[in-house]
Design a protein around this motif. Structure first.
Motif, mmCIF file in Angstrom:
data_model
loop_
_atom_site.group_PDB
_atom_site.id
_atom_site.type_symbol
_atom_site.label_atom_id
_atom_site.label_comp_id
_atom_site.label_asym_id
_atom_site.label_seq_id
_atom_site.Cartn_x
_atom_site.Cartn_y
_atom_site.Cartn_z
ATOM 1 N N THR A 119 -63.530 79.835 -58.208
ATOM 2 C CA THR A 119 -63.436 81.155 -58.824
ATOM 3 C C THR A 119 -64.290 81.213 -60.087
ATOM 4 O OG1 THR A 119 -61.590 80.669 -60.319
ATOM 5 C CG2 THR A 119 -61.039 81.220 -58.017
ATOM 6 N N LEU A 120 -64.296 82.364 -60.745
ATOM 7 C CA LEU A 120 -65.079 82.534 -61.974
ATOM 8 C C LEU A 120 -64.517 81.732 -63.136
ATOM 9 C CD1 LEU A 120 -65.905 86.334 -61.649
ATOM 10 C CD2 LEU A 120 -67.514 84.424 -61.482
ATOM 11 N N ASP A 121 -63.336 81.164 -62.971
ATOM 12 C CA ASP A 121 -62.799 80.263 -63.995
ATOM 13 C C ASP A 121 -63.656 79.003 -64.116
ATOM 14 O OD1 ASP A 121 -60.695 81.934 -64.575
ATOM 15 O OD2 ASP A 121 -59.288 80.931 -63.223
ATOM 16 N N ALA A 122 -64.447 78.710 -63.065
ATOM 17 C CA ALA A 122 -65.234 77.465 -63.042
ATOM 18 C C ALA A 122 -66.565 77.587 -63.765
ATOM 19 C CB ALA A 122 -65.477 77.036 -61.594
ATOM 20 N N VAL A 123 -66.954 78.809 -64.184
ATOM 21 C CA VAL A 123 -68.248 78.996 -64.847
ATOM 22 C C VAL A 123 -68.061 79.552 -66.246
ATOM 23 C CG1 VAL A 123 -69.717 79.145 -62.796
ATOM 24 C CG2 VAL A 123 -68.473 81.170 -63.558
ATOM 25 N N THR A 124 -69.142 79.582 -67.012
ATOM 26 C CA THR A 124 -69.097 79.967 -68.424
ATOM 27 C C THR A 124 -69.611 81.391 -68.607
ATOM 28 O OG1 THR A 124 -69.524 77.654 -69.034
ATOM 29 C CG2 THR A 124 -69.861 79.332 -70.741
ATOM 30 N N TRP A 145 -73.501 84.376 -65.946
ATOM 31 C CA TRP A 145 -72.711 83.200 -66.311
ATOM 32 C C TRP A 145 -73.617 81.977 -66.346
ATOM 33 C CZ3 TRP A 145 -71.055 87.196 -63.407
ATOM 34 C CH2 TRP A 145 -69.777 87.705 -63.595
ATOM 35 N N ALA A 146 -73.204 80.969 -67.103
ATOM 36 C CA ALA A 146 -73.846 79.654 -67.076
ATOM 37 C C ALA A 146 -72.892 78.684 -66.381
ATOM 38 C CB ALA A 146 -74.162 79.184 -68.489
ATOM 39 N N GLY A 147 -73.361 77.459 -66.200
ATOM 40 C CA GLY A 147 -72.561 76.474 -65.500
ATOM 41 C C GLY A 147 -71.407 75.934 -66.335
ATOM 42 N N PRO A 148 -70.573 75.111 -65.711
ATOM 43 C CA PRO A 148 -69.472 74.460 -66.441
ATOM 44 C C PRO A 148 -70.005 73.290 -67.266
ATOM 45 C CG PRO A 148 -69.493 73.729 -64.155
ATOM 46 C CD PRO A 148 -70.587 74.751 -64.274
ATOM 47 N N GLY A 149 -69.164 72.762 -68.118
ATOM 48 C CA GLY A 149 -69.489 71.528 -68.839
ATOM 49 C C GLY A 149 -70.531 71.659 -69.931
ATOM 50 N N LEU A 150 -70.706 72.859 -70.497
ATOM 51 C CA LEU A 150 -71.685 73.035 -71.562
ATOM 52 C C LEU A 150 -71.015 72.928 -72.925
ATOM 53 C CD1 LEU A 150 -73.761 76.081 -70.231
ATOM 54 C CD2 LEU A 150 -74.198 73.637 -69.903
ATOM 55 N N SER A 151 -71.776 72.487 -73.920
ATOM 56 C CA SER A 151 -71.256 72.428 -75.282
ATOM 57 C C SER A 151 -71.260 73.832 -75.877
ATOM 58 C CB SER A 151 -72.129 71.516 -76.144
ATOM 59 O OG SER A 151 -73.421 72.105 -76.337
ATOM 60 N N TYR A 171 -73.347 96.056 -72.165
ATOM 61 C CA TYR A 171 -73.404 94.698 -72.718
ATOM 62 C C TYR A 171 -72.135 94.312 -73.478
ATOM 63 C CZ TYR A 171 -74.788 90.870 -75.822
ATOM 64 O OH TYR A 171 -74.840 89.676 -76.512
ATOM 65 N N LEU A 172 -71.608 93.157 -73.104
ATOM 66 C CA LEU A 172 -70.518 92.519 -73.840
ATOM 67 C C LEU A 172 -70.854 91.039 -73.951
ATOM 68 C CD1 LEU A 172 -67.088 93.777 -72.377
ATOM 69 C CD2 LEU A 172 -67.982 94.180 -74.669
ATOM 70 N N PRO A 173 -70.893 90.465 -75.154
ATOM 71 C CA PRO A 173 -71.181 89.032 -75.294
ATOM 72 C C PRO A 173 -70.000 88.167 -74.849
ATOM 73 C CG PRO A 173 -70.695 89.996 -77.425
ATOM 74 C CD PRO A 173 -70.701 91.135 -76.442
ATOM 75 N N GLY A 174 -70.272 86.865 -74.759
ATOM 76 C CA GLY A 174 -69.382 85.861 -74.184
ATOM 77 C C GLY A 174 -67.884 86.038 -74.278
ATOM 78 N N GLU A 175 -67.312 85.932 -75.468
ATOM 79 C CA GLU A 175 -65.849 85.959 -75.586
ATOM 80 C C GLU A 175 -65.270 87.319 -75.219
ATOM 81 O OE1 GLU A 175 -63.571 83.525 -76.009
ATOM 82 O OE2 GLU A 175 -65.300 82.225 -75.757
ATOM 83 N N GLU A 176 -65.977 88.384 -75.632
ATOM 84 C CA GLU A 176 -65.516 89.731 -75.278
ATOM 85 C C GLU A 176 -65.588 89.933 -73.761
ATOM 86 O OE1 GLU A 176 -67.108 93.001 -77.779
ATOM 87 O OE2 GLU A 176 -67.941 91.384 -78.992
ATOM 88 N N PHE A 177 -66.649 89.419 -73.163
ATOM 89 C CA PHE A 177 -66.815 89.495 -71.712
ATOM 90 C C PHE A 177 -65.695 88.728 -71.012
ATOM 91 C CE2 PHE A 177 -69.548 87.864 -67.955
ATOM 92 C CZ PHE A 177 -69.093 88.873 -67.123
ATOM 93 N N LYS A 178 -65.365 87.554 -71.532
ATOM 94 C CA LYS A 178 -64.319 86.718 -70.945
ATOM 95 C C LYS A 178 -62.974 87.460 -70.952
ATOM 96 C CE LYS A 178 -62.292 82.091 -71.381
ATOM 97 N NZ LYS A 178 -62.307 80.836 -72.181
ATOM 98 N N THR A 179 -62.672 88.129 -72.052
ATOM 99 C CA THR A 179 -61.422 88.886 -72.180
ATOM 100 C C THR A 179 -61.407 90.060 -71.201
ATOM 101 O OG1 THR A 179 -61.246 88.291 -74.516
ATOM 102 C CG2 THR A 179 -59.979 90.201 -73.787
ATOM 103 N N GLN A 180 -62.532 90.795 -71.150
ATOM 104 C CA GLN A 180 -62.629 91.940 -70.252
ATOM 105 C C GLN A 180 -62.530 91.507 -68.790
ATOM 106 O OE1 GLN A 180 -62.530 95.090 -70.884
ATOM 107 N NE2 GLN A 180 -62.869 95.771 -68.787
ATOM 108 N N LEU A 181 -63.095 90.344 -68.488
ATOM 109 C CA LEU A 181 -63.099 89.817 -67.124
ATOM 110 C C LEU A 181 -61.681 89.588 -66.613
ATOM 111 C CD1 LEU A 181 -65.079 88.975 -64.933
ATOM 112 C CD2 LEU A 181 -65.142 86.685 -65.949
#
Length: 316
Positions: free
Chosen positions: A104-109, A249-255, A288-298
């Motif tokens: 699922t999308l939980d696996a990506v960034t 999205w980007a891949g998992p395991g990123l800093s 456009y929504l950046p990372g954390e905002e996008f994650k919440t909306q998702l």
């Protein structure tokens, strides 16, 4: 003396910090060429390179199962690799639920939500269906006689067809929906009159509408869209608004640093003249929504999509 000066200048030049090189990216479009995700990936490719944000951007297509095949492959290949990106959106959310996908999308960034696009219903110019009223009449008389060509099962096109039927008093489970893995295949089916109507984002039909081969009979927007010559659903007597959205999205395991660097590049792209021109020519909305905002909306989108899919009988 000249030799000493030259040596000193060379030494000074070597001591200067090297100019930062633009990042290279590989973007996966988890669908066949011609569809919305493919167009999004290639539009990103064009903007990132034209603006000098990235030195080299490659696009690959991995079609199948509403993007879930590509997503599973991406998670394997992109782990810890900040050069790899994948596009997706509302369709993938639905496909994950309807296919009960293990990945699922939980696996990506999440990097950013990028665009929104309204759905259009089109018919061949020679069709006996002239407008939404004609489509509604045919649908009410015999739902199975109206075949709808769109993207993957459980995606935005399928959801919109189901909601359209429900709104006009037809059982959404009776909708005769024909799923295609790419916009090009769906377009060919509509042009060849193998189906009654086509339903998707305007960008997938735009060239053939402008060429006069297809006619837009309805747009799922709350009000007129400037580049689309066709009435809204509401103007056609169907009180329904639906907006598709797409993101990256980007891949998992990123800093955190790697994720921030990718996010900064995408933000530059979104604010660029090249990207703004793309939005205008394709009729895409800037959502456009950046990372954390996008994650919440998702998280909200996944919950609401599951409720809709249950409502139209696509998820138990």
């Amino acid at each position: 003396m000249k030799h000493l000066v030259a040596t000193a200048l060379l030494a000074g030049a070597l001591a200067l910090p090297a100019a930062a090189s633009a990042a290279d990216y590989s973007i996966m479009a988890p669908a066949a060429p011609g569809g919305g995700w493919d167009q999004t990936a290639r539009s990103m490719q064009g903007a990132l390179t034209a603006e000098g944000i990235s030195g080299n951007v490659q696009v690959t297509n991995v079609p199948g199962a509403g993007g879930t095949i590509g997503l599973a492959q991406f998670v394997q290949e992109a782990n810890g690799d900040p050069s790899k990106l994948i596009v997706g959106g509302y369709v993938m959310v639905g496909a994950i639920l309807t296919n009960k996908a293990p990945v699922t999308l939980d696996a990506v960034t999440p990097i950013a939500r990028l665009t929104g696009e309204y759905e259009v219903i089109v018919v061949p110019t020679a069709s006996d269906i002239q407008d939404l009223a004609g489509l509604v009449a045919k649908l009410k008389a015999d739902p199975g006689s109206v075949s709808w060509a769109g993207g993957s099962a459980g995606g935005t096109d399928h959801i919109t067809a189901g909601l359209f039927a429900k709104t006009v008093g037809v059982d959404p489970k009776a909708v005769n929906y024909v799923a295609f893995s790419g916009g090009g295949e769906a377009l060919a089916a509509v042009l060849g009159s193998q189906v009654t109507v086509g339903i998707s984002g305007y960008g997938e039909f735009q060239s053939q509408v402008e060429a006069g081969a297809l006619r837009v009979i309805g747009v799922s927007a709350p009000e007129k869209v400037a580049i689309i010559n066709g009435p809204t659903f509401k103007e056609g007597g169907v009180d329904l608004v639906v907006q598709n959205w797409r993101g990256v999205w980007a891949g998992p395991g990123l800093s955190a640093e790697q994720t921030a660097a990718i996010g900064a590049d995408i933000e530059k792209m979104v604010n660029s003249a090249s990207w703004q021109k793309t939005l205008e020519t394709k009729g895409w909305n800037n959502t456009y929504l950046p990372g954390e905002e996008f994650k919440t909306q998702l998280a909200t989108e996944i919950a609401s999509t599951e409720a809709i899919l249950k409502d139209v009988g696509l998820v138990q």
